[in-house]
Design a protein around this motif. Structure first.
Motif, PDB file in Angstrom:
ATOM      1  N   ILE A 157      -7.887  20.219 -30.701  1.00  7.28           N
ATOM      2  CA  ILE A 157      -8.639  20.183 -31.796  1.00  7.28           C
ATOM      3  C   ILE A 157      -9.623  20.864 -31.995  1.00  7.28           C
ATOM      4  O   ILE A 157     -10.037  21.594 -30.397  1.00  7.28           O
ATOM      5  N   GLY A 158     -10.702  20.488 -32.933  1.00  6.72           N
ATOM      6  CA  GLY A 158     -12.018  22.176 -32.553  1.00  6.72           C
ATOM      7  C   GLY A 158     -11.585  23.067 -32.755  1.00  6.72           C
ATOM      8  O   GLY A 158     -10.742  23.657 -32.753  1.00  6.72           O
ATOM      9  N   GLY A 159     -12.478  22.791 -31.843  1.00  4.56           N
ATOM     10  CA  GLY A 159     -12.819  24.840 -31.019  1.00  4.56           C
ATOM     11  C   GLY A 159     -10.868  25.490 -30.941  1.00  4.56           C
ATOM     12  O   GLY A 159     -10.910  26.359 -30.774  1.00  4.56           O
ATOM     13  N   SER A 160      -9.867  24.056 -30.824  1.00  4.16           N
ATOM     14  CA  SER A 160      -8.904  24.696 -29.603  1.00  4.16           C
ATOM     15  C   SER A 160      -7.655  24.559 -31.182  1.00  4.16           C
ATOM     16  O   SER A 160      -6.953  24.713 -30.506  1.00  4.16           O
ATOM     17  N   SER A 210      -6.505  22.738 -25.210  1.00  3.92           N
ATOM     18  CA  SER A 210      -7.713  22.389 -24.684  1.00  3.92           C
ATOM     19  C   SER A 210      -8.253  22.750 -23.857  1.00  3.92           C
ATOM     20  O   SER A 210      -8.233  22.890 -23.083  1.00  3.92           O
ATOM     21  N   LYS A 211      -9.484  23.199 -23.964  1.00  2.00           N
ATOM     22  CA  LYS A 211     -10.222  24.180 -23.148  1.00  2.00           C
ATOM     23  C   LYS A 211     -10.803  22.352 -21.885  1.00  2.00           C
ATOM     24  O   LYS A 211     -10.476  22.949 -20.403  1.00  2.00           O
ATOM     25  N   THR A 212     -11.159  21.301 -21.856  1.00  2.00           N
ATOM     26  CA  THR A 212     -11.012  20.615 -21.201  1.00  2.00           C
ATOM     27  C   THR A 212      -9.832  19.505 -20.659  1.00  2.00           C
ATOM     28  O   THR A 212      -9.396  19.197 -18.809  1.00  2.00           O
ATOM     29  N   PHE A 213      -9.055  20.225 -21.375  1.00  2.00           N
ATOM     30  CA  PHE A 213      -7.498  19.155 -20.603  1.00  2.00           C
ATOM     31  C   PHE A 213      -7.239  17.814 -21.422  1.00  2.00           C
ATOM     32  O   PHE A 213      -6.667  16.887 -19.999  1.00  2.00           O
ATOM     33  N   THR A 215      -8.784  15.520 -23.797  1.00  2.00           N
ATOM     34  CA  THR A 215      -9.324  15.620 -25.171  1.00  2.00           C
ATOM     35  C   THR A 215      -8.194  14.784 -25.627  1.00  2.00           C
ATOM     36  O   THR A 215      -6.871  14.852 -26.071  1.00  2.00           O
ATOM     37  N   THR A 218      -5.985  15.594 -28.596  1.00  2.00           N
ATOM     38  CA  THR A 218      -4.616  16.579 -27.777  1.00  2.00           C
ATOM     39  C   THR A 218      -3.267  16.385 -27.029  1.00  2.00           C
ATOM     40  O   THR A 218      -2.017  16.239 -26.863  1.00  2.00           O
ATOM     41  N   GLN A 354     -17.878  24.166 -37.499  1.00  2.00           N
ATOM     42  CA  GLN A 354     -17.669  23.596 -36.870  1.00  2.00           C
ATOM     43  C   GLN A 354     -18.333  24.449 -35.718  1.00  2.00           C
ATOM     44  O   GLN A 354     -19.392  24.348 -35.352  1.00  2.00           O
ATOM     45  N   GLU A 358     -21.813  22.601 -35.168  1.00  2.00           N
ATOM     46  CA  GLU A 358     -21.514  21.839 -34.069  1.00  2.00           C
ATOM     47  C   GLU A 358     -22.962  22.484 -32.955  1.00  2.00           C
ATOM     48  O   GLU A 358     -23.131  22.051 -32.003  1.00  2.00           O
ATOM     49  N   GLN A 506     -22.556  19.578 -27.326  1.00  2.00           N
ATOM     50  CA  GLN A 506     -22.315  18.828 -28.365  1.00  2.00           C
ATOM     51  C   GLN A 506     -22.353  17.559 -28.048  1.00  2.00           C
ATOM     52  O   GLN A 506     -21.207  17.109 -28.214  1.00  2.00           O
ATOM     53  N   LYS A 513     -17.056   9.281 -29.159  1.00  2.00           N
ATOM     54  CA  LYS A 513     -15.680   8.901 -27.917  1.00  2.00           C
ATOM     55  C   LYS A 513     -15.464   8.307 -27.160  1.00  2.00           C
ATOM     56  O   LYS A 513     -14.826   7.441 -27.447  1.00  2.00           O
TER      57      LYS A 513
END
Ligand code: F6P
Length: 549
Positions: A157-160, A210-213, A215, A218, A354, A358, A506, A513
């Motif tokens: 989602i988002g940038g991913s 997912s950058k953070t994994f 989110t 996701t 975005q 963002e 951001q 969230k």
């Protein structure tokens, strides 16, 4: 003066000079500017790589541009640019370097973060992606039952999501048409349902991006996708053949059950919205192939080099950023339209939303002081011809000033049949006609001369002076897409630098969230959630009633 010793933007002499200049220019019309300088239509242009950029239809003079460049100089835009390219931690609130430019640096470049050259790791991941993409495309990588992968579903989602989803659309004619590639982002179960309902699990590869994994959207969708797969293939060991991860967080990827060998890494110095030429582009690379992907990166790099080296007078991202500042800060424009005249760019503006909003939707300066000037505009738009029959009326004759970018291509994509190719001139006739109409309008005299009854003259008059940038390229290629995206990335950078905001954090997305996590038990279990305001509490109660709980 700010605490960091920086003169507040709106107290600089350059800002004051622009405000004064704006008063002087108030009644100037584009018709007059063109009449005064017949060479304006070719003079106010730039060629950057394959992009021909015409900025002649802007409400600016040489003096406006000079003053805007002076504003960029006093806010040290180029100094911050150089710090970014050097790998300094210009994302101050997260204490991170901002190095999406390293993602497209040549193999022999040296770019250091904390004393370590990051370029070898970038190329190692690109090579690993290339190898994997090649195996999926050739059929060498098979699913758990030995069947060839025919479907690729990117979950992010988002940038991913937005980058690869947009680029996949843009480069559709370069994709392997035997592969079905889909993008799932929404936590609404309908998204995953629609993306998988006609797919065979044995032939489907999920790419969890997912950058953070962490989110929630996701991870929830990925968990449901795994259940869908296992329901068909039974065996937990199937996950290894049908799930890969794109992330900076190896620990969370392993926790989810994805083999770290099937993880494609990137780094905290790549912002999510600047990440699609990192591992996040894997789905795109599988679709278009590693060579095309590298061509796209070359396009990015071409504009990086231009931004890094071109003098202020000929620097396209600087120019476009400053034009935006002119409208945003001195002519009270609230929005910016991006209007591509290519069906393939249907997701381009959503992607830019975005990137721009963002990044520059901020109201404090880098040192935490409030800004006293407008920052990022609302970015919006859809492919041009459709917009012409919807909202262009407001751009032409409404009360709001809406600067717009028109993006078009001289040649239709090669794949179209002769007849469909012929339609391209009609498409582009609209493209050129619109910017002319927006800029020059139609005077009351011209309307009267057509015999229009007096009571309709005002209705049929167009003031004009609606500013536009035209970006024209020969054809839509992977490289041209890279050039376009990099142009906007750096434009956004320029604006954030002038406004003295951190374009790379951001924090504004966090509150929602946290609240969503808190509210969920009220929906599912009817739990008493402390701190719910009376309106939200009543809405939750109504929701439960309608949900039959
Ligand atoms: O919530 C916003 C955001 O953090 C974006 O900046 C980011 O692109 C998106 O969520 C997805 O994040 P991730 O890639 O970590 O799943």
């Amino acid at each position: 003066m700010n605490a960091d010793g920086r003169t507040r933007l709106n107290q600089t002499p350059e800002w004051t000079a622009l405000a004064k200049h704006r008063e002087e220019l108030a009644d100037t019309r584009l018709r007059e500017l063109f009449a005064a300088d017949p060479s304006r239509g070719t003079g106010y242009t730039l060629q950057v790589g394959d992009l021909y950029i015409d900025y002649s239809k802007h409400l600016v003079t040489d003096e406006t541009l000079r003053l805007l460049r002076a504003l960029a100089a006093t806010t040290d835009v180029f100094g911050l640019r150089d710090a970014m390219f050097r790998g300094e931690k210009i994302n101050v609130t997260e204490d991170r370097a901002v190095l999406h430019t390293a993602l497209r640096a040549p193999r022999d470049a040296v770019i250091e973060v904390d004393g370590e050259n990051v370029v070898p790791a970038v190329h190692a991941v690109l090579d690993k992606m290339g190898d994997f993409a090649g195996r999926v495309r050739s059929g060498a990588w098979t699913g758990h039952t030995g069947r060839r992968i025919k479907n690729v579903v990117n979950i992010g989602i988002g940038g991913s999501d937005l980058g690869p989803a947009m680029a996949y659309e843009v480069l559709r004619t370069f994709t392997d048409r035997d592969l079905t590639v889909r993008f799932v982002s929404n936590v609404d179960g309908a998204d995953l349902h629609e993306a998988t309902r006609d797919l065979d699990p044995a032939e489907t590869l999920f790419i969890i991006a997912s950058k953070t994994f962490t989110t929630v959207e996701t991870i929830t969708n990925a968990t449901s996708a795994r259940a869908w797969l296992l329901a068909a293939l039974g065996d937990e060991s199937a996950v290894a053949k049908h799930f890969v991860a794109l992330s900076t967080n190896a620990e969370k990827v392993t926790e989810f059950g994805i083999d770290p060998d099937n993880m494609f890494e990137f780094w905290d110095w790549v912002g999510g919205r600047y990440s699609y030429d990192s591992a996040i582009g894997l789905s795109l690379m599988i679709a278009i192939g590693p060579d095309r992907f590298r061509e796209m990166l070359d396009g990015f790099r071409l504009v990086d080099d231009h931004f890094r080296t071109a003098p202020a007078e000929a620097n396209a991202p600087l120019l476009l950023g400053l034009l935006g500042i002119w409208y945003d800060n001195f002519l009270d424009a609230q929005t910016h339209a991006v209007l591509p005249y290519s069906h393939y760019l249907s997701k381009f503006t959503a992607y830019l939303q975005q990137l721009d909003m963002e990044s520059n939707g901020k109201s404090v300066q880098r040192d935490g002081n409030p800004v006293e000037w407008q920052t990022g505009p609302v970015v919006w738009g859809t492919p041009g011809t459709n917009g012409q029959h919807a909202y262009y009326q407001l751009i032409h004759q409404g009360t709001k000033l809406i600067p717009a970018d028109f993006i078009g291509f001289a040649r239709p994509v090669a794949e179209l049949s002769g007849e469909l190719k012929a339609q391209h001139d009609l498409l582009m006739a609209n493209f050129f006609a619109q910017t002319q109409a927006l800029a020059f309008g139609k005077t009351a005299e011209e309307v009267r001369a057509e015999g229009v009854p007096e009571e309709l003259v005002a209705h049929k008059t167009f003031r004009g002076d609606r500013p536009t940038t035209t970006i024209l390229a020969r054809e839509l290629t992977p490289s041209v897409l890279g050039q376009l995206v990099a142009l906007y990335e750096h434009k956004v950078f320029v604006q954030g630098a002038v406004w003295n905001i951190d374009s790379f954090d951001q924090w504004g997305v966090e509150l929602g969230k946290v609240l969503a996590k808190r509210v969920e038990p009220a929906l599912t279990e009817g739990a008493e959630v402390p701190g719910l305001d009376p309106s939200t509490k009543a809405l939750v109660a109504r929701y439960r009633e309608l949900r039959g709980r």
